[in-house]
Design a protein around this motif. Structure first.
Motif, PDB file in Angstrom:
ATOM      1  N   GLU A 121      24.244  69.862   4.319  1.00 28.42           N
ATOM      2  CA  GLU A 121      25.574  69.304   4.623  1.00 28.42           C
ATOM      3  C   GLU A 121      26.695  70.272   4.233  1.00 28.42           C
ATOM      4  O   GLU A 121      27.650  70.490   4.980  1.00 28.42           O
ATOM      5  CB  GLU A 121      25.722  67.967   3.873  1.00 28.42           C
ATOM      6  CG  GLU A 121      27.143  67.454   3.806  1.00 28.42           C
ATOM      7  CD  GLU A 121      27.321  66.133   4.533  1.00 28.42           C
ATOM      8  OE1 GLU A 121      26.348  65.366   4.589  1.00 28.42           O
ATOM      9  OE2 GLU A 121      28.435  65.904   5.038  1.00 28.42           O
ATOM     10  N   GLU A 122      26.553  70.885   3.038  1.00 24.45           N
ATOM     11  CA  GLU A 122      27.610  71.788   2.550  1.00 24.45           C
ATOM     12  C   GLU A 122      27.804  72.973   3.492  1.00 24.45           C
ATOM     13  O   GLU A 122      28.926  73.387   3.790  1.00 24.45           O
ATOM     14  CB  GLU A 122      27.207  72.300   1.167  1.00 24.45           C
ATOM     15  CG  GLU A 122      28.358  72.607   0.255  1.00 24.45           C
ATOM     16  CD  GLU A 122      27.835  72.965  -1.128  1.00 24.45           C
ATOM     17  OE1 GLU A 122      28.010  74.126  -1.502  1.00 24.45           O
ATOM     18  OE2 GLU A 122      27.227  72.093  -1.790  1.00 24.45           O
ATOM     19  N   ARG A 150      29.593  71.803   6.593  1.00 22.65           N
ATOM     20  CA  ARG A 150      31.042  71.629   6.343  1.00 22.65           C
ATOM     21  C   ARG A 150      31.742  72.989   6.323  1.00 22.65           C
ATOM     22  O   ARG A 150      32.863  73.134   6.803  1.00 22.65           O
ATOM     23  CB  ARG A 150      31.285  70.912   5.014  1.00 22.65           C
ATOM     24  CG  ARG A 150      30.712  69.518   4.938  1.00 22.65           C
ATOM     25  CD  ARG A 150      31.583  68.460   5.622  1.00 22.65           C
ATOM     26  NE  ARG A 150      30.801  67.266   5.885  1.00 22.65           N
ATOM     27  CZ  ARG A 150      30.650  66.676   7.070  1.00 22.65           C
ATOM     28  NH1 ARG A 150      31.239  67.157   8.134  1.00 22.65           N
ATOM     29  NH2 ARG A 150      29.906  65.605   7.214  1.00 22.65           N
ATOM     30  N   GLU A 151      31.065  74.001   5.752  1.00 27.33           N
ATOM     31  CA  GLU A 151      31.656  75.345   5.654  1.00 27.33           C
ATOM     32  C   GLU A 151      32.000  75.915   7.038  1.00 27.33           C
ATOM     33  O   GLU A 151      33.001  76.602   7.206  1.00 27.33           O
ATOM     34  CB  GLU A 151      30.651  76.261   4.930  1.00 27.33           C
ATOM     35  CG  GLU A 151      31.198  77.598   4.519  1.00 27.33           C
ATOM     36  CD  GLU A 151      30.093  78.443   3.876  1.00 27.33           C
ATOM     37  OE1 GLU A 151      30.082  79.650   4.104  1.00 27.33           O
ATOM     38  OE2 GLU A 151      29.227  77.886   3.156  1.00 27.33           O
TER      39      GLU A 151
END
Ligand code: NDP
Length: 295
Positions: A145-146, A149-150
């Motif tokens: 997920e991170e 998002r990036e």
């Protein structure tokens, strides 16, 4: 290169109709785009529009923090990125693979990327190349997920809707194949319907408005079927599978009387008859999903 310029740079590997559309949308959004394709010359129009044509895939990925890969399948994807030079150039960067293939192969490439220190997101494109860069484009993504998002802001340049489906790398491919299963069986049914109608003197143009009407029946049935499948309960109060099997038999008979291959409908009827044989004749047609996957 400054950090801000680097963040607005993207590389596209693979310049088939879809790869070209992706690179074109990134260019339209004002990003610095580097492109590479196995067969030379496919970058000509993109370079004329401002893209940088890289001489090798390793040079291409070294130009941007984010690389989008879109080729015919994961054999081709692996042939491009799994080499030592490209893997080394990708280390510490992110690869978004929008190539279509199976969930297992997506997980395998994801594991390889992880072992080589490469950030990896897998994705699927659910709409044709001309939709890219428009509100009609539909993208599915899976992976950390991170990381998603990036890079969400850069991916948004491709237009349309982007949905992150979860951390399981294979999830976007799973949605892709399930949705294409719906699409191709529907198209096989339409091709067969056109052949049967033609044999009975009905033109495709005459049938088309009514065929569109049939597809309009499907959305509420899909909603109802989803509830049934998740509950494992298939009440056949609207149309029991015995009635559905009878309707399918008419299509098989009428086709074969006209010398038309009815193997697709025979397969569907065969599943319906097996479920009836198991004592579920009063259930809805979607009961066959428990025959196909009893787990
Ligand atoms: P293709 O599926 O025909 O893929 C063509 C690309 O794959 C070209 O860049 C081609 O390179 C490359 N390629 C094929 N084999 C190899 C190989 N062994 N090594 C390196 N590169 C290879 O065309 P699309 O661009 O249309 O599709 C790309 C992906 O997008 C596919 O997975 C497709 O399912 C998906 N997609 C496409 C849609 C569309 O509307 N086109 C819609 C939704 C998804 P080369 O030019 O050298 O042959």
């Amino acid at each position: 290169m400054s950090a801000s310029i680097l963040q607005s740079a993207v590389t596209v590997l693979g310049l088939g109709p879809m790869g070209r559309a992706l690179a074109g949308a990134f260019l339209d959004a004002g990003l610095a785009v580097t492109v590479w394709n196995r067969t030379r010359g496919r970058d000509r129009e993109l370079v004329a529009r401002g893209a940088s044509g890289a001489p090798s895939p390793e040079a291409a990925v070294a130009a941007s923090p984010l690389t989008v890969l879109c080729v015919v399948d994961y054999d081709a994807a692996g042939a491009i990125v799994r080499g030592d030079a490209v893997a080394a150039a990708l280390k510490g960067r992110t690869l978004v693979n929008l190539t279509a293939d199976t969930p297992a192969r997506a997980r395998d490439l994801g594991a390889w990327a992880s072992a080589h220190g490469i950030g990896y997101l897998d994705g699927a494109i659910m709409t044709p190349a001309p939709t890219i860069g428009t509100p009609d484009a539909v993208f599915l993504h899976s992976g950390p997920e991170e990381l998603y998002r990036e890079h969400q802001g850069t991916l948004a340049a491709l237009g349309g809707t982007h949905t992150h489906l979860g951390a399981d790398i294979g999830r976007a491919a799973a949605y892709d194949l399930a949705l294409l299963d719906v699409f191709w069986t529907a198209m096989a049914g339409y091709a067969h319907a056109l052949a049967l109608a033609k044999a009975e003197g009905v033109t495709a143009a005459e049938l088309a408005p009514f065929a569109k009407g049939i597809t309009a029946i499907l959305p509420p049935l899909f909603e109802r079927g989803a509830q049934q499948a998740d509950a494992g309960d298939f009440p056949g109060d609207i149309n029991p599978i015995t009635s559905a099997a009878s309707s399918m038999r008419h299509i098989v008979q009428a086709s074969e009387e006209r010398g038309i291959d009815a193997s697709v409908m025979r397969a569907a009827e065969g599943l319906a008859r097996r479920v009836i044989g198991l004592g579920h004749g009063g259930d809805d047609f979607l009961r066959i999903t428990t025959l196909l996957n009893p787990r």
